[in-house]
Design a protein around this motif. Structure first.
Motif, mmCIF file in Angstrom:
data_model
loop_
_atom_site.group_PDB
_atom_site.id
_atom_site.type_symbol
_atom_site.label_atom_id
_atom_site.label_comp_id
_atom_site.label_asym_id
_atom_site.label_seq_id
_atom_site.Cartn_x
_atom_site.Cartn_y
_atom_site.Cartn_z
ATOM 1 N N UNK A 105 0.819 -1.212 0.000
ATOM 2 C CA UNK A 105 0.000 0.000 0.000
ATOM 3 C C UNK A 105 0.850 1.258 0.000
ATOM 4 N N UNK A 106 0.389 2.248 -0.762
ATOM 5 C CA UNK A 106 1.053 3.545 -0.764
ATOM 6 C C UNK A 106 0.768 4.313 0.510
ATOM 7 N N UNK A 107 -0.426 4.101 1.051
ATOM 8 C CA UNK A 107 -0.812 4.746 2.305
ATOM 9 C C UNK A 107 -1.745 3.817 3.072
ATOM 10 N N UNK A 108 -1.584 3.816 4.397
ATOM 11 C CA UNK A 108 -2.478 3.074 5.285
ATOM 12 C C UNK A 108 -2.970 4.066 6.332
ATOM 13 N N UNK A 109 -4.295 4.157 6.484
ATOM 14 C CA UNK A 109 -4.888 5.058 7.473
ATOM 15 C C UNK A 109 -5.551 4.195 8.537
ATOM 16 N N UNK A 110 -5.272 4.512 9.804
ATOM 17 C CA UNK A 110 -5.855 3.780 10.926
ATOM 18 C C UNK A 110 -6.892 4.690 11.587
ATOM 19 N N UNK A 122 7.815 -4.723 8.578
ATOM 20 C CA UNK A 122 7.287 -4.000 7.420
ATOM 21 C C UNK A 122 7.693 -2.527 7.509
ATOM 22 N N UNK A 123 7.723 -1.823 6.374
ATOM 23 C CA UNK A 123 8.129 -0.409 6.386
ATOM 24 C C UNK A 123 7.267 0.464 7.303
ATOM 25 N N UNK A 124 5.988 0.151 7.415
ATOM 26 C CA UNK A 124 5.082 0.982 8.203
ATOM 27 C C UNK A 124 4.874 0.441 9.622
ATOM 28 N N UNK A 125 5.858 -0.252 10.144
ATOM 29 C CA UNK A 125 5.774 -0.876 11.465
ATOM 30 C C UNK A 125 5.427 0.138 12.560
ATOM 31 N N UNK A 126 5.714 1.407 12.332
ATOM 32 C CA UNK A 126 5.502 2.434 13.342
ATOM 33 C C UNK A 126 4.030 2.655 13.699
ATOM 34 N N UNK A 127 3.095 2.179 12.881
ATOM 35 C CA UNK A 127 1.685 2.398 13.194
ATOM 36 C C UNK A 127 1.133 1.386 14.199
ATOM 37 N N UNK A 128 1.952 0.457 14.629
ATOM 38 C CA UNK A 128 1.494 -0.560 15.586
ATOM 39 C C UNK A 128 0.933 0.077 16.850
ATOM 40 N N UNK A 129 1.486 1.203 17.269
ATOM 41 C CA UNK A 129 1.018 1.865 18.491
ATOM 42 C C UNK A 129 -0.400 2.422 18.342
ATOM 43 N N UNK A 130 -0.865 2.610 17.111
ATOM 44 C CA UNK A 130 -2.215 3.129 16.874
ATOM 45 C C UNK A 130 -3.279 2.043 16.983
ATOM 46 N N UNK A 172 7.182 6.386 6.438
ATOM 47 C CA UNK A 172 6.850 7.592 7.189
ATOM 48 C C UNK A 172 5.561 7.427 7.971
ATOM 49 N N UNK A 173 5.668 7.578 9.292
ATOM 50 C CA UNK A 173 4.483 7.533 10.147
ATOM 51 C C UNK A 173 3.751 8.863 10.023
ATOM 52 N N UNK A 174 2.431 8.805 10.023
ATOM 53 C CA UNK A 174 1.611 10.006 9.918
ATOM 54 C C UNK A 174 0.741 10.127 11.159
ATOM 55 N N UNK A 175 0.710 11.327 11.748
ATOM 56 C CA UNK A 175 -0.243 11.563 12.823
ATOM 57 C C UNK A 175 -1.543 12.043 12.175
#
Length: 172
Positions: free
Chosen positions: A20-25, A65-73, A113-116
């Motif tokens: 995915x180019x972007x993942x939104x939680x 995975x590259x977007x591993x930083x979203x795990x906290x969300x 890149x993690x996004x807030x």
């Protein structure tokens, strides 16, 4: 859900996080089935998808995975909105959140890149892939139409001059 099904879900989620180019939680507590179907339809129309998964399985799928930083969300009732186009899922999620106050965007990821919350909003305001392609084609097409007009103009001028000369010859 047995172990084999869980492994399959983790594998599917891993593919989502990688491709995915972007993942939104987002949190979706209180959203009706009809509203969720509406979100899914809008996301599908934009070329994205919506996925509800157990947070524990999603966290396992995120490892490495590259977007591993979203795990906290991933806590509470979360839904994942994603698309290959780096803007589509964020746009649809933002629009849906404006219409439905129960849909609360937590953040997301764009590659590594993690996004807030503000980051997702900023991404949603960027032009989509289709809009960029259309503007590039417009820029490329404009000079071509000007050239065609310039080339065609003398020919039309010559044709009108010839018809005028022909009319005068017939009148004489």
């Amino acid at each position: 859900m047995d172990r084999a099904q869980k492994e399959k879900v983790v594998e599917e989620l891993g593919q989502i996080f990688e491709s995915s180019g972007v993942v939104v939680v987002a949190h979706y507590a209180g959203i009706t089935v009809a509203e969720m179907q509406d979100l899914r339809a809008k996301m599908r129309e934009a070329g994205g998808s919506v996925r509800v998964a157990k947070n524990r399985l999603a966290k396992i799928a995120l490892e490495g995975k590259p977007c591993e930083s979203i795990a906290s969300l991933l806590s509470g009732m979360t839904v994942l909105a994603y698309s290959e186009d780096p803007v589509a899922a964020a746009k649809v999620a933002e629009d849906f959140a404006k219409e439905n106050k129960k849909f609360e965007i937590l953040g997301g990821a764009m590659g590594e890149n993690a996004l807030d919350r503000a980051g997702v909003e900023a991404v949603s305001k960027m032009p989509s892939r289709e809009e960029l392609i259309a503007s590039i084609v417009g820029c490329i097409g404009a000079p071509a139409s000007n050239i065609a007009g310039a080339i065609g103009a003398p020919a039309s001028n010559i044709a009108s001059i010839l018809s005028t000369i022909e009319e005068k010859a017939e009148a004489a």
